[in-house]
Design a protein around this motif. Structure first.
Motif: not given
Length: 116
Positions: A22, A30, A33-35, A37-39, A115
């Protein structure tokens, strides 16, 4: 025992690899992709390794040894059982191919729906 320590080591390794990936991802990743979704992906993967994988590995090993013992006992008592086991195993393998594909698709949908 072994499943829990293996899961802990796998979790540490995955967490470190995910963090590096990441932090080293290109800027467009970044941006697109939304934060959330990553989280979500990060926390779900770590949860799976911390909570589900050790129990699954332990249950798998226990079930494997029980099934092997049962098959060995039945085969010793009734050798004809081995002849019936071969087509049954082939049918199981055939059905498993479809189950794995369906399971993978459902997990992908679940991840998409979770997500934000």
């Amino acid at each position: 025992g072994f499943a829990y320590f293996g899961g802990l080591n796998a979790s540490k390794s995955l967490h470190s690899d995910l963090r590096k990936a990441i932090l080293r991802a290109p800027m467009w990743f970044h941006d697109t992709t939304s934060t959330g979704s990553v989280l979500n992906r990060f926390s779900h993967d770590i949860y799976t390794l911390d909570e589900q994988l050790p129990n699954t590995m332990s249950n798998y090993a226990s079930t494997l040894f029980r099934v092997m013992g049962t098959i060995a006992t039945i085969s010793y008592v009734t050798p004809f059982f081995l002849a019936a086991l071969t087509p049954t195993a082939a049918l199981y393998w055939y059905a498993q191919r479809f189950y794995i594909a369906t399971s993978r698709c459902l997990k992908r949908w679940d991840s998409t729906l979770r997500s934000p």
